[in-house]
Design an enzyme around this catalytic site. Structure first.
Site, mmCIF file in Angstrom:
data_model
loop_
_atom_site.group_PDB
_atom_site.id
_atom_site.type_symbol
_atom_site.label_atom_id
_atom_site.label_comp_id
_atom_site.label_asym_id
_atom_site.label_seq_id
_atom_site.Cartn_x
_atom_site.Cartn_y
_atom_site.Cartn_z
ATOM 1 N N GLY A 10 0.813 -1.223 0.000
ATOM 2 C CA GLY A 10 0.000 0.000 0.000
ATOM 3 C C GLY A 10 0.840 1.265 0.000
ATOM 4 O O GLY A 10 2.071 1.221 -0.014
ATOM 5 N N ASP A 35 -3.537 -12.303 4.870
ATOM 6 C CA ASP A 35 -4.849 -11.708 4.626
ATOM 7 C C ASP A 35 -5.525 -11.403 5.959
ATOM 8 O O ASP A 35 -5.901 -12.310 6.695
ATOM 9 C CB ASP A 35 -5.699 -12.670 3.786
ATOM 10 N N TYR A 124 -16.373 3.173 7.629
ATOM 11 C CA TYR A 124 -14.899 3.181 7.667
ATOM 12 C C TYR A 124 -14.412 3.756 9.001
ATOM 13 O O TYR A 124 -13.610 3.153 9.705
ATOM 14 C CB TYR A 124 -14.363 4.004 6.489
HETATM 15 N N1 LIG Z 1 -4.825 7.253 2.486
HETATM 16 C C1 LIG Z 1 -5.192 8.198 3.326
HETATM 17 O O1 LIG Z 1 -5.444 9.338 2.936
HETATM 18 C C2 LIG Z 1 -5.307 7.889 4.785
HETATM 19 C C3 LIG Z 1 -5.818 8.882 5.627
HETATM 20 C C4 LIG Z 1 -5.913 8.626 6.984
HETATM 21 C C5 LIG Z 1 -5.521 7.406 7.482
HETATM 22 N N2 LIG Z 1 -5.044 6.438 6.646
HETATM 23 C C6 LIG Z 1 -4.650 5.156 7.245
HETATM 24 O O2 LIG Z 1 -3.287 4.941 6.944
HETATM 25 C C7 LIG Z 1 -3.029 3.542 6.800
HETATM 26 C C8 LIG Z 1 -2.351 3.293 5.473
HETATM 27 O O3 LIG Z 1 -3.214 3.693 4.421
HETATM 28 P P1 LIG Z 1 -2.716 3.797 2.912
HETATM 29 O O4 LIG Z 1 -2.946 5.184 2.472
HETATM 30 O O5 LIG Z 1 -1.374 3.189 2.773
HETATM 31 O O6 LIG Z 1 -3.801 2.869 2.223
HETATM 32 P P2 LIG Z 1 -3.662 1.861 0.994
HETATM 33 O O7 LIG Z 1 -2.713 2.385 -0.011
HETATM 34 O O8 LIG Z 1 -5.072 1.569 0.601
HETATM 35 O O9 LIG Z 1 -3.002 0.584 1.653
HETATM 36 C C9 LIG Z 1 -3.723 -0.285 2.446
HETATM 37 C C10 LIG Z 1 -3.087 -1.642 2.298
HETATM 38 O O10 LIG Z 1 -3.869 -2.569 3.054
HETATM 39 C C11 LIG Z 1 -3.954 -3.742 2.297
HETATM 40 N N3 LIG Z 1 -5.106 -4.563 2.640
HETATM 41 C C12 LIG Z 1 -6.400 -4.325 2.371
HETATM 42 N N4 LIG Z 1 -7.148 -5.364 2.782
HETATM 43 C C13 LIG Z 1 -6.272 -6.258 3.310
HETATM 44 C C14 LIG Z 1 -6.424 -7.537 3.875
HETATM 45 N N5 LIG Z 1 -7.623 -8.137 3.961
HETATM 46 N N6 LIG Z 1 -5.329 -8.191 4.317
HETATM 47 C C15 LIG Z 1 -4.099 -7.632 4.216
HETATM 48 N N7 LIG Z 1 -3.891 -6.423 3.662
HETATM 49 C C16 LIG Z 1 -4.982 -5.752 3.223
HETATM 50 C C17 LIG Z 1 -4.048 -3.278 0.866
HETATM 51 O O11 LIG Z 1 -3.707 -4.360 0.025
HETATM 52 P P3 LIG Z 1 -3.975 -4.307 -1.561
HETATM 53 O O12 LIG Z 1 -2.790 -3.532 -2.067
HETATM 54 O O13 LIG Z 1 -3.982 -5.730 -1.958
HETATM 55 O O14 LIG Z 1 -5.268 -3.603 -1.749
HETATM 56 C C18 LIG Z 1 -3.044 -2.137 0.854
HETATM 57 O O15 LIG Z 1 -1.758 -2.614 0.563
HETATM 58 C C19 LIG Z 1 -4.384 2.863 6.974
HETATM 59 O O16 LIG Z 1 -4.530 2.461 8.305
HETATM 60 C C20 LIG Z 1 -5.387 3.957 6.691
HETATM 61 O O17 LIG Z 1 -6.609 3.720 7.358
HETATM 62 C C21 LIG Z 1 -4.918 6.658 5.310
#
Ligand SMILES: NC(=O)c1ccc[n+]([C@@H]2O[C@H](COP(=O)([O-])OP(=O)(O)OC[C@H]3O[C@@H](n4cnc5c(N)ncnc54)[C@H](OP(=O)(O)O)[C@@H]3O)[C@@H](O)[C@H]2O)c1
Length: 289
Positions: A10, A35, A124
């Site tokens: 991610g 997973d 969410y």
């Molecule tokens: N993005 C934002 O703006 C934002 C804002 C506030 C907080 N956050 C938090 O920051 C953290 C990182 O977010 P991010 O931006 O890096 O999000 P991201 O790019 O969507 O990455 C999330 C990762 O989780 C993986 N994932 C989803 N379902 C899964 C499962 N069942 N088992 C194992 N892995 C799984 C995804 O895998 P796939 O690659 O296979 O989909 C992806 O690699 C999260 O906790 C999110 O809630 C993000």
């Protein structure tokens, strides 16, 4: 330090794996390798792993899809972090679990501090808040880090979508009445090790300052101009949150996270979001490099 990073495919997880591989003994796991939707398999998968720190960046992050897939959202964002917290405690390891500004309802107009009451307004947000509570309840050693509007080179986000649109269209718009702080994955990677040992509980981490999506997008286009990235659109018009009809989930209109606690703990002020965005655009888009 031996470290396992989940969500290695991610946006944030990939950045942390890349940065920390230089300094620590790091194993990154993606969804295929572990997973989180199958929480009964987590314990077995991690049983033989040796680590001092587990960083969980994996989450069900599609805010609209969470509304339709509530059970899956809670399995990944709440049940799985609970098991991770238990496994870490059994191994005497620390868990750093990432969470979100979307645990707040967005009614405040001052930066949210860690003591502010969470009141999520989407599935969410509810599932992430449930995960926070379960992690913190398991051990007073674990740390929950809330971040906002994450961007970086490993997966496109809002800023990349706006740049792509500005390359294809002459007129673009973004919402001007929703505020938070863009947060660069590179900066999170840099700031986090300062609190590996010192902090537990809840912590907010973001770049400094605040902006609307319209200001964020306009700054990105200004940076593109500066770094000679060709665009059709040069300005970003303002639209209103109320005009957006295609969102399924509600979003908090204001979710700026105060980093005062981080600054007190470390003596470090996160760099301003404008500098972080400029740095990202220069690294990722500029042909002048
Ligand atoms: N993005 C934002 O703006 C934002 C804002 C506030 C907080 N956050 C938090 O920051 C953290 C990182 O977010 P991010 O931006 O890096 O999000 P991201 O790019 O969507 O990455 C999330 C990762 O989780 C993986 N994932 C989803 N379902 C899964 C499962 N069942 N088992 C194992 N892995 C799984 C995804 O895998 P796939 O690659 O296979 O989909 C992806 O690699 C999260 O906790 C999110 O809630 C993000």
């Amino acid at each position: 330090m031996r470290m396992v990073i989940l969500g290695a495919g991610g946006r944030l997880g990939a950045a942390l794996v890349r940065e920390y591989k230089r300094q620590f003994d790091v194993v990154g796991l993606n969804r295929t390798q572990l997973d989180l939707a199958k929480s009964d398999k987590i314990r077995g998968r991690l049983a033989s792993a040796q680590f001092d720190l587990l960083i969980n960046c994996a989450a069900f992050t599609n805010v609209d899809l969470c509304e339709a897939k509530q059970a899956e959202a809670f399995a990944i964002n709440a049940d799985a972090p609970k098991v991770l917290a238990e496994v870490c405690s059994e191994k005497r390891a620390k868990l750093i679990h990432f969470s979100t500004d979307y645990v707040f309802d967005g009614e405040k107009r001052q930066p949210y501090i860690e003591d502010d009451a969470a009141n999520p307004i989407s599935v969410y947000g509810e599932s992430k808040r449930a995960g926070e509570k379960l992690v913190l309840r398991t051990s007073d050693r674990h740390l929950v880090v809330r971040v906002s509007w994450v961007f970086g080179p490993d997966r496109p986000s809002f800023v990349d979508a706006m740049i792509r649109r500005a390359r294809e269209e002459e007129k673009i718009e973004a919402i001007a009445d929703k505020w938070s702080t863009p947060t660069y994955t590179r900066d999170v990677a840099e700031m986090l090790p300062r609190i590996f040992d010192v902090e537990a509980g809840l912590l907010h981490l973001a770049n400094s300052g605040k902006c609307s999506w319209q200001e964020y997008a306009q700054h990105a286009l200004d940076c593109c101009q500066k770094f000679e990235v060709p665009l059709l659109a040069k300005t970003v018009g303002a639209s209103k949150l109320a005009d957006l009809k295609n969102w399924v989930a509600r979003r908090p209109p204001y979710s700026v996270l105060s980093t005062a606690k981080y600054q007190t703990l470390t003596g470090i002020t996160p760099r301003p979001w404008r500098d972080a965005v400029a740095d990202y655009i220069e690294r990722s888009y500029s042909k002048k490099k």
